[in-house]
Design a protein around this motif. Structure first.
Motif, mmCIF file in Angstrom:
data_model
loop_
_atom_site.group_PDB
_atom_site.id
_atom_site.type_symbol
_atom_site.label_atom_id
_atom_site.label_comp_id
_atom_site.label_asym_id
_atom_site.label_seq_id
_atom_site.Cartn_x
_atom_site.Cartn_y
_atom_site.Cartn_z
ATOM 1 N N ARG A 124 0.857 -1.188 0.000
ATOM 2 C CA ARG A 124 0.000 0.000 0.000
ATOM 3 C C ARG A 124 0.888 1.230 0.000
ATOM 4 N NH1 ARG A 124 -3.885 -0.705 4.997
ATOM 5 N NH2 ARG A 124 -1.897 -1.353 5.895
ATOM 6 N N VAL A 125 0.635 2.161 -0.903
ATOM 7 C CA VAL A 125 1.484 3.343 -1.038
ATOM 8 C C VAL A 125 0.624 4.597 -0.982
ATOM 9 C CG1 VAL A 125 3.274 2.156 -2.357
ATOM 10 C CG2 VAL A 125 1.349 3.181 -3.561
ATOM 11 N N ASP A 126 1.267 5.720 -0.647
ATOM 12 C CA ASP A 126 0.529 6.976 -0.523
ATOM 13 C C ASP A 126 0.453 7.699 -1.862
ATOM 14 O OD1 ASP A 126 3.039 8.018 -0.922
ATOM 15 O OD2 ASP A 126 3.272 8.819 1.108
ATOM 16 N N SER A 127 -0.179 8.871 -1.847
ATOM 17 C CA SER A 127 -0.396 9.619 -3.082
ATOM 18 C C SER A 127 0.905 10.095 -3.707
ATOM 19 C CB SER A 127 -1.311 10.820 -2.807
ATOM 20 O OG SER A 127 -0.728 11.679 -1.831
ATOM 21 N N ASN A 128 1.939 10.343 -2.887
ATOM 22 C CA ASN A 128 3.219 10.804 -3.416
ATOM 23 C C ASN A 128 3.837 9.762 -4.342
ATOM 24 O OD1 ASN A 128 5.708 12.372 -3.606
ATOM 25 N ND2 ASN A 128 6.572 10.838 -2.241
ATOM 26 N N VAL A 129 3.826 8.496 -3.909
ATOM 27 C CA VAL A 129 4.376 7.419 -4.730
ATOM 28 C C VAL A 129 3.533 7.229 -5.986
ATOM 29 C CG1 VAL A 129 4.877 4.946 -4.813
ATOM 30 C CG2 VAL A 129 5.443 6.266 -2.765
ATOM 31 N N ILE A 130 2.210 7.237 -5.827
ATOM 32 C CA ILE A 130 1.320 7.073 -6.980
ATOM 33 C C ILE A 130 1.534 8.191 -7.993
ATOM 34 C CG2 ILE A 130 -1.090 7.147 -7.722
ATOM 35 C CD1 ILE A 130 -0.347 4.489 -6.560
ATOM 36 N N TYR A 131 1.648 9.427 -7.501
ATOM 37 C CA TYR A 131 1.835 10.560 -8.406
ATOM 38 C C TYR A 131 3.136 10.415 -9.195
ATOM 39 C CZ TYR A 131 2.548 15.267 -10.142
ATOM 40 O OH TYR A 131 2.782 16.342 -10.954
ATOM 41 N N GLN A 132 4.214 9.968 -8.522
ATOM 42 C CA GLN A 132 5.479 9.773 -9.221
ATOM 43 C C GLN A 132 5.357 8.704 -10.300
ATOM 44 O OE1 GLN A 132 9.263 9.842 -6.809
ATOM 45 N NE2 GLN A 132 7.817 9.813 -5.110
ATOM 46 N N ILE A 133 4.662 7.623 -9.986
ATOM 47 C CA ILE A 133 4.480 6.550 -10.966
ATOM 48 C C ILE A 133 3.725 7.059 -12.185
ATOM 49 C CG2 ILE A 133 3.286 4.351 -11.375
ATOM 50 C CD1 ILE A 133 3.974 3.564 -8.506
ATOM 51 N N LEU A 134 2.660 7.824 -11.961
ATOM 52 C CA LEU A 134 1.865 8.332 -13.071
ATOM 53 C C LEU A 134 2.612 9.391 -13.865
ATOM 54 C CD1 LEU A 134 -1.633 8.650 -11.336
ATOM 55 C CD2 LEU A 134 -0.782 6.770 -12.742
ATOM 56 N N SER A 135 3.274 10.324 -13.176
ATOM 57 C CA SER A 135 3.938 11.428 -13.876
ATOM 58 C C SER A 135 5.142 10.955 -14.676
ATOM 59 C CB SER A 135 4.365 12.505 -12.871
ATOM 60 O OG SER A 135 5.325 11.992 -11.956
ATOM 61 N N LYS A 136 5.769 9.856 -14.256
ATOM 62 C CA LYS A 136 6.930 9.340 -14.989
ATOM 63 C C LYS A 136 6.539 8.341 -16.072
ATOM 64 C CE LYS A 136 10.199 10.047 -11.209
ATOM 65 N NZ LYS A 136 11.195 9.454 -10.290
ATOM 66 N N GLY A 137 5.248 8.149 -16.269
ATOM 67 C CA GLY A 137 4.801 7.252 -17.331
ATOM 68 C C GLY A 137 5.090 5.785 -17.053
ATOM 69 N N ILE A 138 5.231 5.401 -15.789
ATOM 70 C CA ILE A 138 5.503 4.010 -15.429
ATOM 71 C C ILE A 138 4.227 3.195 -15.591
ATOM 72 C CG2 ILE A 138 6.175 2.486 -13.529
ATOM 73 C CD1 ILE A 138 7.870 4.805 -12.446
ATOM 74 N N SER A 139 4.361 2.022 -16.206
ATOM 75 C CA SER A 139 3.198 1.169 -16.440
ATOM 76 C C SER A 139 3.510 -0.248 -15.982
ATOM 77 C CB SER A 139 2.828 1.177 -17.931
ATOM 78 O OG SER A 139 3.912 0.724 -18.716
ATOM 79 N N GLU A 140 2.472 -1.072 -15.967
ATOM 80 C CA GLU A 140 2.647 -2.464 -15.563
ATOM 81 C C GLU A 140 3.626 -3.161 -16.507
ATOM 82 O OE1 GLU A 140 -1.245 -4.105 -15.433
ATOM 83 O OE2 GLU A 140 -1.863 -2.953 -13.672
ATOM 84 N N GLY A 141 4.591 -3.877 -15.933
ATOM 85 C CA GLY A 141 5.646 -4.504 -16.718
ATOM 86 C C GLY A 141 6.972 -3.775 -16.627
ATOM 87 N N ASP A 142 6.983 -2.596 -15.991
ATOM 88 C CA ASP A 142 8.224 -1.853 -15.793
ATOM 89 C C ASP A 142 8.904 -2.294 -14.506
ATOM 90 O OD1 ASP A 142 7.806 -0.448 -18.085
ATOM 91 O OD2 ASP A 142 7.034 1.361 -17.102
ATOM 92 N N VAL A 143 10.236 -2.247 -14.494
ATOM 93 C CA VAL A 143 11.010 -2.520 -13.291
ATOM 94 C C VAL A 143 11.242 -1.199 -12.578
ATOM 95 C CG1 VAL A 143 13.195 -3.366 -12.363
ATOM 96 C CG2 VAL A 143 12.136 -4.531 -14.299
ATOM 97 N N ILE A 144 10.865 -1.120 -11.306
ATOM 98 C CA ILE A 144 10.983 0.134 -10.560
ATOM 99 C C ILE A 144 11.698 -0.081 -9.235
ATOM 100 C CG2 ILE A 144 8.894 1.079 -11.596
ATOM 101 C CD1 ILE A 144 7.442 0.513 -8.953
ATOM 102 N N TRP A 145 12.230 1.005 -8.697
ATOM 103 C CA TRP A 145 12.793 1.060 -7.346
ATOM 104 C C TRP A 145 11.998 2.089 -6.554
ATOM 105 C CZ3 TRP A 145 18.638 2.179 -8.689
ATOM 106 C CH2 TRP A 145 19.166 1.117 -9.424
ATOM 107 N N ILE A 146 11.751 1.799 -5.282
ATOM 108 C CA ILE A 146 11.136 2.762 -4.378
ATOM 109 C C ILE A 146 12.016 2.875 -3.149
ATOM 110 C CG2 ILE A 146 9.091 3.389 -3.036
ATOM 111 C CD1 ILE A 146 7.431 1.640 -4.856
ATOM 112 N N ASP A 147 12.566 4.057 -2.920
ATOM 113 C CA ASP A 147 13.425 4.294 -1.760
ATOM 114 C C ASP A 147 12.576 4.270 -0.496
ATOM 115 O OD1 ASP A 147 15.347 5.019 0.019
ATOM 116 O OD2 ASP A 147 15.595 7.066 -0.701
ATOM 117 N N GLU A 148 12.951 3.425 0.455
ATOM 118 C CA GLU A 148 12.161 3.272 1.678
ATOM 119 C C GLU A 148 12.089 4.578 2.471
ATOM 120 O OE1 GLU A 148 12.125 0.320 5.570
ATOM 121 O OE2 GLU A 148 14.018 1.197 4.904
#
Length: 441
Positions: A163-187
């Protein structure tokens, strides 16, 4: 919870200039047509990568709706996924709180990135599923914003939902990340980085150049984390740290950043670069409606182009001969001739009906709008006779109209009805002339 299928921005679908082996594809990386302009932009990218753009900038000229902003975004994407891109309108420099030169200086500093390397604890994996939770905008009841969601990450060893907050979701959307992409999330910071497209996920992808292996090991791990801040971010951090009120009471720092603060930041960044801890990433400063700048702003930009820490400056305008703001002199595009001599000028041309058709297809796919062939042709007609922007703006209302009638696909009658409800600029002008005497002046 709903799966994300919404367009994040007008140009979120653009991935690059659509050039392969030096040849411009008619349709590629989200761009359509404008072959001559895209070829010129590709040459500019090669000059930038070769370090031969010092002291120069780019000017995009053409009628409204011919893809000038899209071209600037594509140049930034070609320079790399983490290349900073700062968009500014020429009218935004006129602030009651900041000097014009301060607004431009902050914009330039936001356009220069510092890539920093650190070992961090991160969540890494293939984005298997993305569910976004939306709620009404707190200030605008007619729009929705992401307020959180759930992501599912996968490695060769485990699958885990977070479960992630709006900040993480906004970054995913604004960077054009989609299902099938490899991502890192800094804890610690929640910063999201995209490593590339996972192999085996959508081999039809138009950009196979960034394919990466599926991550190995656990999802939660310690690894070298590379992230990018801008010089302006560092300026603000340094400015806050020198304020005692900021430390004890959380008072905001001054809006204008003193020159000595920027000098200290520049010195620190230079030390990081020399110690191999960081590297500079010159980004793109895009100034739309550049004819709105005045003579003082043009003078500042001319000097800024010669600075060692200068981003790639791209100006855009749809004006012909007009007065230079702050003077009584008329000049091409409303810009001083000495500045124009230092610009690489790229022209854009109106789209053909076939190109409009491809653009509408791309935008419809991006917005999740399914069009019947006759609906597509009606939109092409509207785009040719009125404007491309007008046609693309009808996509969302037409889909809503179709859904209210119990259909998942937009038909010609839906497009025709919304085009009667929302008139074009040309129809608006005719309406004003018709009722000119009754309108307030």
């Amino acid at each position: 919870m709903i799966a994300v299928a919404e367009r994040v921005g007008t140009h979120s679908h653009i991935r690059g200039l659509g050039v392969r082996n030096g040849e411009v594809l008619p349709v590629g990386d989200g761009l359509v047509g404008q072959v001559e302009a895209r070829k010129a932009a590709w040459l500019v990218v090669q000059l930038i990568k070769a370090g031969k753009m010092a002291g120069r900038a780019i000017l995009l000229v053409g009628p409204p709706g011919t893809g000038k902003t899209a071209l600037a975004v594509a140049i930034a994407r070609e320079l790399g996924a983490e290349t900073p891109f700062m968009a500014l309108s020429g009218s935004e420099i006129y602030s009651a709180e900041l000097k014009k030169t301060e607004v431009l200086m902050q914009a330039m500093r936001k356009s220069i990135g510092v890539r920093i390397r650190e070992r961090r604890w991160v969540y890494e994996g293939v984005l298997e599923k993305l569910d976004v939770r939306y709620d009404r905008h707190p200030l605008n009841p007619y729009s929705q914003v992401p307020v959180g969601g759930t992501i599912t990450l996968k490695t060769d060893r485990e699958t885990r939902s977070l479960r992630v907050d709006s900040n993480v979701i906004y970054q995913i959307l604004s960077k054009g990340i989609s299902e099938g992409d490899v991502i890192w999330i800094d804890e610690e910071t929640g910063r999201v980085s995209r490593a590339g497209r996972a192999k085996g996920y959508g081999e039809y992808d138009v950009r196979p150049r960034d394919l990466v292996d599926i991550p190995t090991g656990p999802i939660y791990k310690e690894k070298e984390f590379v992230y990018t801040l801008t010089l302006h971010d560092l300026d603000e951090m340094e400015s806050r740290s020198e304020s005692i009120l900021s430390i004890f009471f959380g008072a905001p720092s001054a809006k204008e950043i003193p020159p000595d603060v920027r000098a200290r930041v520049d010195k620190t960044v230079k030390e990081w670069v020399e110690s191999k801890r960081a590297e500079l990433i010159p980004g793109v400063l895009f100034i739309d409606d550049a004819h709105m700048l005045d003579i003082e702003a043009y003078s500042f930009l001319s000097r800024a182009m010669e600075s060692e820490l200068s981003p790639i400056i791209i100006l855009a305008t749809n004006r012909g001969f007009t007065r230079i703001r702050g003077t009584d002199i008329e000049a091409p595009h409303g810009m001083p001739l000495d500045l124009l001599d230092r610009l690489l000028i790229i022209r854009t041309r109106p789209y053909t009906p076939d190109e409009i058709r491809e653009i509408i297809k791309i935008r419809a796919h991006e917005e999740g709008v399914e069009l019947e062939p006759d609906a597509l042709e009606e939109l092409v007609r509207l785009g040719s006779e009125k404007s491309l922007r007008y046609a693309t703006q009808l996509l969302a209302p037409a889909r809503l109209m179709a859904e209210q009638r119990g259909r998942s696909r937009v038909m010609r009658e839906d497009v025709a009805e919304v085009s009667q409800l929302f008139i074009s600029t040309k129809e608006s002008s005719s309406y004003l002339k018709e009722l000119e005497e009754k309108m307030l002046k």
